[in-house]
Design an enzyme around this catalytic site. Sequence first.
Site: not given
Ligand code: HDD
Length: 694
Positions: A78, A151, A365
Amino acid sequence: MKLEVPMADPHTTRGNADEIHQDVRDDDVMTTQQGSVVYDDQNSLRAGDRGPTLMQDAHMREKIMHFDHERIPERVVHARGYGAHGVFESYDDHSDITAAHLLGEKGRQTEVFVRFSTVAGNKGSFDLARDVRGFATKFYTEEGNWDLVGNNMPVFFIQDAIKFPDLIHSVKEEQDRGFPQAASAHDTFWDFVSLMPESTNMLLWHMSDRAIPRSFRFMEGFGVNTFRFVTAEGKAQFVKFHWKPQQGLQSVVWNEAVKINGADADFHRRDLYEAIESGDLPSWELGVQIFDDEFADSFDFDVLDATKIIPEEVLPVRPLGRMTLNRTVENVFSETEQVAFMTQNVVPGIDFSDDPLLQGRNFSYLDTQLSRLGSTNHAQLPVNAPRCPVAHFQRDGAMQTSLQPGRANYEPNGFSGDERGPRALTTFEPKAYPEQVEGTMRRLRAESFADHYSQANQFWRSQSEVEQQHIVDAFAFELGKCEIAEIRTRMLANLRNVDDTLAERVAEQLAMELPEASPAKVKPRHDLPTSDALSIVRNGPKTFAGRTVGALVSEGASAELIGALRSALEKEGATLQVVAPAIGGVTLDSGEKLPADHAVAGGPSVLFDAVALLPSAQGATVLGEIAEARDFVTDALAHDKFIAVGPDAQGLLDAAGVSSRVDEGFVAVADADGASSFVETCRALRFWEREVRG
Ligand code: HDD
């Protein structure tokens, strides 16, 4: 906007610092970070006019040092996103289902910050990638921050967070070559997902037009995971969150998406920015599907499995309130880049479920913010800071900006008054779910998660004919980008479990043999009731409000007709943008000069929801000689757009070679009545019949 142009002359030295200090020092005087006045920002300090620069130039050193460190790591997923501020207003007192303060009173308002994003591409990638869109909302409630990190699709690729790094590695650029950027159409992604049948339902969504929304304003949002609502009395129920855009759903078509990326890589962010800046404020309704254990036990699928939905026809969405985005950011880095969303940010009255994807997210997160923002104090950044009082004994750390008062920095402590610090609120019953947990420690996936195909089939059958065609085309396009034939075959074998016709149609486009169906652990059901809520086309807007018509005009074009179309669109809440041979615009038949919003080379029809061809007869001939003007017409036709045709546009239709293909999607517009009925026609958004008929 009028620019003030300072006449800087780098060859003269300015006055000395003392003079400036006395005469003009006020808020807009440039200073160093230490607050000392800068009296020359054009020249570094050097020994003699042409001599070496001196180390003693603290301003230059500070300025360059700061510049050298301007970048922070982009988000691992993202990375490309766009944010805006807004307000959430509760429709009612919802304390019958949750103790969450923000939902506790009719009309209660809560500030929010939203960030929309694509998942796979880097920060500088383009907006119209085929991708899931992030829809993350931070509610600054009086009881702390609640982050709903969702999402625009209600299901996910994987069931267990432990597979997330693999999923993301597979979809990002391939590590041995560094491409492709922002695309799932490559071997490693399809290799991975074809080996992970649990991805199949999400793949259907991902190949649908949901993955290429027309704008952030026209897409739904989903919390994806199952959460819990808990009342003040401790009654807990499961919830699934839904955002419904008040603007209706709308996507583009793939051939259009590809071209939008070239014409305007920032199409989505520009759209949101311009809508908010022009006062056309987008809003979404927040709702929940709420259910108890009994429903969960009787439902066909496991409610803890994030690869499944609960159809809205089975369990309707209860509306809770409305969010309106009303303010663009002041500074993209400070706000959109530094905002830290975290699924574990919930408030009393909202709690987690045991969904294994959510459980893993709750770790990820918080953890990722440390490498992204570089400090455990990131919650102190203005965009992240709760709007309610914050008090704890977490101390020090890089970039500590709060004064951390008192004498005691531990507890229990025997101090009192200002020296004491905060105490945990032990008299307060936490509005959380006191779950009973028991089980043998094992690495195991429950059998109730094992049906990977039935809902994919339900999604497929719930689509309109044209949407099914787009899904087939998308599978064929993406698999066609896989160099390794075995991956394509494996995917076709999985698709046979979804629907044989789908698999056959994709195989036909790929000119490949249809393999045997892959073994499925649970025999796929093909009899689940269809759900209209899953189709975009069936959930379009009732109006053309918020949409744009691009009018291609020429010298001598009719002022009256252009004016009539403009006012019909304004009445609808839509806008007209003028596309002319050159940016300076054209002189109309009235003698009036009409400035252009785009030169035709920079304003292709892919940027508009519908188009109007309004040249003069002579202008039609001139436009017909311009390749981009001909493309304007042929693309609008290919993308099933409605096309308003002015009385003198025939020459342009002929030159574009479309005269024999004129259908009901072409609307003759000669006067104000014609303009109004064209706008009414546009409410259907696209003339899909054109595509279905081939
Ligand atoms: Fe995630 C970012 C949504 C599964 C780990 N995720 C991130 C963002 C969104 C989502 C909208 C961007 C937030 C922003 O604008 O800063 N992610 C989801 C949804 C998931 C999902 C709807 C399934 C239900 N994500 C998911 C899993 C993991 C992550 C299973 C890790 C095990 N996601 C992350 C992260 C991020 C992230 C690495 C990257 C940047 C951040 O968090 O702040 O932690």
